[in-house]
Enzyme design. Structure first.
Site, PDB file in Angstrom:
ATOM      1  N   ASP A 104      19.334 -31.531  59.418  1.00  0.00           N
ATOM      2  CA  ASP A 104      19.678 -30.132  58.894  1.00  0.00           C
ATOM      3  C   ASP A 104      20.529 -29.989  58.035  1.00  0.00           C
ATOM      4  O   ASP A 104      21.266 -29.145  57.405  1.00  0.00           O
ATOM      5  CB  ASP A 104      19.601 -30.010  60.574  1.00  0.00           C
ATOM      6  CG  ASP A 104      20.937 -30.721  60.922  1.00  0.00           C
ATOM      7  OD1 ASP A 104      21.563 -31.628  60.034  1.00  0.00           O
ATOM      8  OD2 ASP A 104      21.623 -30.022  61.836  1.00  0.00           O
ATOM      9  N   LYS A 154      33.512 -35.162  67.227  1.00  0.00           N
ATOM     10  CA  LYS A 154      34.167 -33.771  66.690  1.00  0.00           C
ATOM     11  C   LYS A 154      35.672 -33.786  67.525  1.00  0.00           C
ATOM     12  O   LYS A 154      35.426 -33.840  69.181  1.00  0.00           O
ATOM     13  CB  LYS A 154      32.683 -33.690  68.294  1.00  0.00           C
ATOM     14  CG  LYS A 154      31.344 -33.647  67.497  1.00  0.00           C
ATOM     15  CD  LYS A 154      30.813 -32.175  67.911  1.00  0.00           C
ATOM     16  CE  LYS A 154      29.292 -32.223  66.774  1.00  0.00           C
ATOM     17  NZ  LYS A 154      27.996 -33.119  67.280  1.00  0.00           N
ATOM     18  N   ASP A 211      25.468 -27.574  56.844  1.00  0.00           N
ATOM     19  CA  ASP A 211      24.267 -28.210  58.397  1.00  0.00           C
ATOM     20  C   ASP A 211      24.264 -27.064  58.475  1.00  0.00           C
ATOM     21  O   ASP A 211      24.957 -25.958  58.591  1.00  0.00           O
ATOM     22  CB  ASP A 211      25.698 -28.920  58.927  1.00  0.00           C
ATOM     23  CG  ASP A 211      24.854 -28.650  60.915  1.00  0.00           C
ATOM     24  OD1 ASP A 211      23.464 -28.354  61.033  1.00  0.00           O
ATOM     25  OD2 ASP A 211      24.783 -29.198  61.533  1.00  0.00           O
TER      26      ASP A 211
HETATM   27  N1  GDD Z   1      15.133 -38.338  66.341  1.00  0.00           N
HETATM   28  C1  GDD Z   1      15.908 -37.667  66.872  1.00  0.00           C
HETATM   29  N2  GDD Z   1      16.231 -37.876  68.268  1.00  0.00           N
HETATM   30  N3  GDD Z   1      16.522 -37.086  65.870  1.00  0.00           N
HETATM   31  C2  GDD Z   1      18.269 -36.391  66.657  1.00  0.00           C
HETATM   32  C3  GDD Z   1      18.099 -36.829  68.188  1.00  0.00           C
HETATM   33  C4  GDD Z   1      17.562 -37.702  68.804  1.00  0.00           C
HETATM   34  O1  GDD Z   1      17.486 -37.630  70.164  1.00  0.00           O
HETATM   35  N4  GDD Z   1      19.680 -35.646  68.628  1.00  0.00           N
HETATM   36  C5  GDD Z   1      19.606 -35.572  67.213  1.00  0.00           C
HETATM   37  N5  GDD Z   1      19.012 -35.407  65.854  1.00  0.00           N
HETATM   38  C6  GDD Z   1      18.773 -35.093  65.030  1.00  0.00           C
HETATM   39  C7  GDD Z   1      18.530 -33.659  64.606  1.00  0.00           C
HETATM   40  O2  GDD Z   1      18.244 -33.429  64.860  1.00  0.00           O
HETATM   41  C8  GDD Z   1      19.739 -33.983  63.567  1.00  0.00           C
HETATM   42  O3  GDD Z   1      18.454 -33.247  62.002  1.00  0.00           O
HETATM   43  C9  GDD Z   1      20.822 -34.568  63.215  1.00  0.00           C
HETATM   44  O4  GDD Z   1      20.161 -35.441  64.610  1.00  0.00           O
HETATM   45  C10 GDD Z   1      21.902 -34.668  63.617  1.00  0.00           C
HETATM   46  O5  GDD Z   1      22.201 -33.535  64.993  1.00  0.00           O
HETATM   47  P1  GDD Z   1      22.875 -32.656  65.170  1.00  0.00           P
HETATM   48  O6  GDD Z   1      22.804 -31.735  66.858  1.00  0.00           O
HETATM   49  O7  GDD Z   1      22.770 -31.634  64.190  1.00  0.00           O
HETATM   50  O8  GDD Z   1      24.238 -33.392  64.888  1.00  0.00           O
HETATM   51  P2  GDD Z   1      25.452 -31.943  64.919  1.00  0.00           P
HETATM   52  O9  GDD Z   1      25.295 -31.119  63.325  1.00  0.00           O
HETATM   53  O10 GDD Z   1      26.500 -31.851  65.690  1.00  0.00           O
HETATM   54  O11 GDD Z   1      26.756 -33.308  64.062  1.00  0.00           O
HETATM   55  C11 GDD Z   1      26.306 -34.689  63.385  1.00  0.00           C
HETATM   56  O12 GDD Z   1      25.951 -33.657  61.994  1.00  0.00           O
HETATM   57  C12 GDD Z   1      27.381 -34.061  61.199  1.00  0.00           C
HETATM   58  C13 GDD Z   1      27.273 -33.137  59.941  1.00  0.00           C
HETATM   59  O13 GDD Z   1      26.492 -31.953  60.224  1.00  0.00           O
HETATM   60  C14 GDD Z   1      27.132 -35.603  63.376  1.00  0.00           C
HETATM   61  O14 GDD Z   1      26.496 -36.854  62.533  1.00  0.00           O
HETATM   62  C15 GDD Z   1      28.541 -35.154  62.625  1.00  0.00           C
HETATM   63  O15 GDD Z   1      29.205 -36.740  62.853  1.00  0.00           O
HETATM   64  C16 GDD Z   1      28.224 -34.605  61.506  1.00  0.00           C
HETATM   65  O16 GDD Z   1      30.086 -34.276  61.670  1.00  0.00           O
HETATM   66 MG    MG Z   2      23.973 -30.231  62.769  1.00  0.00          MG
END
Ligand code: GDD
Ligand code: MG
Length: 324
Positions: A104, A154, A211
């Protein structure tokens, strides 16, 4: 070389849009989000592995119909395995150093530069880093001479130890698999603390990074791409339509509308006469009625706003009560 895209999240913050479209397929300027990521991969990446779970059939269907110029392998998780579990689950499809991206993220990071950085440092992993004023919604990274000294996923507001965040773009050596293991595992919470000791490096970059996981940030990503030259002006000059800023206009816009900045209108969408639309997206077939004021809105495919409405900061989808 292989690249892995983590694309199995449920996209909860973009509901109700993501009830019918998985987040990687949500269109950004008319192209699915995941395609913006695939397009940015270096040429040497010949295979893209997508770790999927939520709405995997829609993703399979998309890649069956659309050739992205590289081999695409979808690997399903019957239960979401978390960001770390998803990596471990695709280990048999990876060999050697691999790139890994959250599904994303829209960014200007040059992935070839990033790979060169990773190889020069010689660690088990490298993270791309982005600076933000308020880091608590992200993974926060402490950095000493390019080496990650500390990772807080976080942190509570006010407790972040730096303003550098994990941009969700990684380069890993295959040995990282030994630190993950089977089951539901968070890369950020459980694996990074272990990789730190083996050598985890941070690569800062400038340009843009967003993001797209929330309605506000998705619209911000659209604005950033428009301002970085991905705008598309309407081919026909329409009497009385006032356009401002950069927009991507592929739908029909009727007389005496004010449109922009940062409006994307996809094919078969319509903005009826006398309406004003700012910082919004109309997906295919979405309609804004006459004399409406629409700001900061996401209209899903076929969504409609009736005549005369003022709507701000909403996600609207077809079939729901379109009156906000
Ligand atoms: N295959 C798979 N399985 N993908 C997953 C799963 C899962 O169980 N859970 C999450 N993802 C994928 C989501 O689709 C997304 O593309 C990515 O992993 C990150 O998940 P998000 O839910 O978007 O996390 P976030 O935005 O809250 O936090 C993450 O991204 C931040 C940057 O945007 C973390 O990596 C943070 O450390 C980081 O700063
Ligand atoms: Mg994200």
């Amino acid at each position: 070389m292989k690249a892995l895209i983590l694309a199995g999240g449920m996209g909860t913050r973009l509901r109700p849009l993501t009830y019918s479209t998985p987040k990687p397929l949500v269109p950004l300027l008319g192209r699915p989000l995941v395609m913006h990521i695939i397009d940015s991969l270096p040429k040497q990446v010949d295979t893209v592995v997508l770790a999927v779970s939520y709405m995997k059939d829609a993703l399979e269907e998309y890649f069956r119909r659309n050739d992205c110029g590289r081999k695409v392998v979808l690997v399903n998780e019957t239960e979401p395995l978390g960001t770390g579990g998803a990596i471990w689950n695709v280990r048999q499809y990876l060999d050697g150093t691999f790139l890994c991206c959250n599904g994303d993220i829209v960014s200007s990071l040059d992935l070839q530069d990033f790979l060169d950085f990773h190889r020069a440092k010689g660690g088990m992993g490298s993270l791309a880093l982005w600076q933000v004023p308020n880091p608590s919604a992200f993974g926060v990274v402490g950095l000493r001479n390019d080496r990650v000294s500390d990772f807080q996923e976080k942190p509570a507001p006010g407790t972040a130890r730096s303003d550098l965040i994990n941009a969700g773009i990684y380069c890993f050596e295959p040995e990282i698999m030994d630190l993950i293991g089977e089951g539901v595992v968070s890369l950020e919470r459980s694996v990074f603390p272990l990789v730190l000791e083996k050598g985890l490096y941070g690569h800062r970059f400038s340009g843009y990074w967003v993001d797209c996981g929330t309605p506000e940030s998705y619209l911000r990503a659209q604005a950033v791409l428009l301002d970085n030259g991905q705008d598309k002006e309407h081919p026909a000059v329409i009497e009385g339509v006032k356009l401002s800023g950069r927009n991507h206009l592929d739908g029909s816009i009727l007389s005496y509308c004010q449109v922009g900045p940062h409006v994307c209108a996809l094919p078969r969408s319509r903005i009826m006469g006398g309406s004003s639309v700012v910082n919004s997206i109309l997906m295919e077939g979405a309609v804004i009625g006459r004399n409406c004021q629409v700001h900061d809105c996401i209209l899903g495919p076929g969504a409609t706003i009736p005549d005369g409405q003022t709507v701000q900061g909403k996600i609207l989808v077809a079939g729901e009560n379109e009156c906000p």
